[in-house]
Design an enzyme around this catalytic site. Structure first.
Site, mmCIF file in Angstrom:
data_model
loop_
_atom_site.group_PDB
_atom_site.id
_atom_site.type_symbol
_atom_site.label_atom_id
_atom_site.label_comp_id
_atom_site.label_asym_id
_atom_site.label_seq_id
_atom_site.Cartn_x
_atom_site.Cartn_y
_atom_site.Cartn_z
ATOM 1 N N ASP A 61 0.880 -1.161 0.000
ATOM 2 C CA ASP A 61 0.000 0.000 0.000
ATOM 3 C C ASP A 61 0.917 1.210 0.000
ATOM 4 O O ASP A 61 1.584 1.497 1.004
ATOM 5 C CB ASP A 61 -0.889 -0.015 1.243
ATOM 6 C CG ASP A 61 -1.825 1.175 1.331
ATOM 7 O OD1 ASP A 61 -1.621 2.170 0.607
ATOM 8 O OD2 ASP A 61 -2.770 1.111 2.147
ATOM 9 N N SER A 140 -0.788 11.888 -15.530
ATOM 10 C CA SER A 140 -2.007 12.013 -16.311
ATOM 11 C C SER A 140 -1.966 13.361 -17.004
ATOM 12 O O SER A 140 -1.265 14.277 -16.548
ATOM 13 C CB SER A 140 -3.212 11.949 -15.373
ATOM 14 O OG SER A 140 -4.376 12.444 -16.004
ATOM 15 N N TYR A 153 -8.203 14.941 -8.121
ATOM 16 C CA TYR A 153 -7.276 14.103 -8.890
ATOM 17 C C TYR A 153 -6.252 14.976 -9.595
ATOM 18 O O TYR A 153 -5.046 14.717 -9.524
ATOM 19 C CB TYR A 153 -8.069 13.263 -9.887
ATOM 20 C CG TYR A 153 -7.238 12.395 -10.794
ATOM 21 C CD1 TYR A 153 -6.641 11.238 -10.308
ATOM 22 C CD2 TYR A 153 -7.065 12.709 -12.138
ATOM 23 C CE1 TYR A 153 -5.879 10.417 -11.136
ATOM 24 C CE2 TYR A 153 -6.315 11.903 -12.977
ATOM 25 C CZ TYR A 153 -5.731 10.758 -12.471
ATOM 26 O OH TYR A 153 -4.985 9.953 -13.292
ATOM 27 N N ALA A 155 -5.313 17.964 -8.817
ATOM 28 C CA ALA A 155 -4.424 18.573 -7.818
ATOM 29 C C ALA A 155 -3.344 17.585 -7.383
ATOM 30 O O ALA A 155 -2.164 17.952 -7.266
ATOM 31 C CB ALA A 155 -5.233 19.046 -6.613
ATOM 32 N N SER A 156 -3.715 16.332 -7.169
ATOM 33 C CA SER A 156 -2.724 15.339 -6.740
ATOM 34 C C SER A 156 -1.709 15.052 -7.838
ATOM 35 O O SER A 156 -0.525 14.842 -7.556
ATOM 36 C CB SER A 156 -3.417 14.044 -6.297
ATOM 37 O OG SER A 156 -4.008 13.362 -7.389
ATOM 38 N N LYS A 157 -2.142 15.063 -9.080
ATOM 39 C CA LYS A 157 -1.223 14.825 -10.190
ATOM 40 C C LYS A 157 -0.354 16.058 -10.459
ATOM 41 O O LYS A 157 0.803 15.916 -10.866
ATOM 42 C CB LYS A 157 -1.993 14.401 -11.448
ATOM 43 C CG LYS A 157 -2.666 13.039 -11.313
ATOM 44 C CD LYS A 157 -1.649 11.930 -11.053
ATOM 45 C CE LYS A 157 -2.293 10.557 -11.055
ATOM 46 N NZ LYS A 157 -1.324 9.460 -11.003
#
Length: 186
Positions: A61, A140, A153, A155-157
């Site tokens: 994980d 992405s 999503y 923002a995290s990428k």
């Protein structure tokens, strides 16, 4: 040639990670398959071996720093080195921001997509320095632009992109290559 290079692939139980495992092993690399679902990893591991490749499945994980360290430790214990880290594990979302009942779900995206990358790179870096290896981040197109229903999503990428771009500069003199991949919808 990738013959006898050792690659760790996170998110290797399906999709891009699974496809990379097959392609790298076909080119002679030894692949370490990491994801949470060990049954799926064993399926991919068996398929790599049926094709004549070498593989090791490790339940991991990426949101757990200890899991990422164990992944690297098991890789080096089994194969003796680490030449490449492909950070592919990811989580996504489909919702307009205003429709999200609990914004805590965005923390999960940051944990998987950004901190998962950070934890894996941190654990692998000493070995990649020795091998003058490579790091590949699978992000992405949303790392390059915002997209409706994908705010957390994206923002995290974006965070992942900033991390890897900075890392590329920091590691320039160490002989470690850092590559970002920005696939469209898969």
């Amino acid at each position: 040639s990738l013959r006898n290079n050792v690659f760790v692939i996170t998110g290797a139980s399906t999709g891009i990670g699974e496809a990379l495992a097959y392609r790298l092993s076909e080119r002679g690399a030894k692949v370490v398959l990491a994801a949470r679902r060990i049954e799926e990893l064993h399926r991919v591991e068996a398929a790599v071996r049926e094709r004549g490749g070498q593989a090791l499945a490790v339940a991991c994980d990426v949101t757990q720093r200890a899991d990422c360290q164990r992944l690297v430790d098991e890789t080096v214990a089994k194969f003796g080195s680490l030449d490449g880290l492909i950070v592919n594990a990811g989580a996504t979302m489909w919702a307009r921001f205003e429709d999200i009942a609990d914004p805590a779900m965005l923390e999960r995206l940051m944990q998987v997509n950004y901190m998962g990358a950070v934890y894996c790179v941190h654990a692998a870096l000493p070995h990649l320095r020795r091998s003058r290896g490579r790091i590949v981040g699978i992000a992405s197109l949303t790392a390059l632009t915002g997209v409706p229903t994908r705010s957390g999503y994206a923002a995290s990428k974006h965070a992942m992109r900033g991390f890897f771009d900075s890392l590329r500069i920091e590691l320039g003199d160490a002989g470690i290559s850092v590559t970002m991949i920005y696939p469209g919808f898969v």
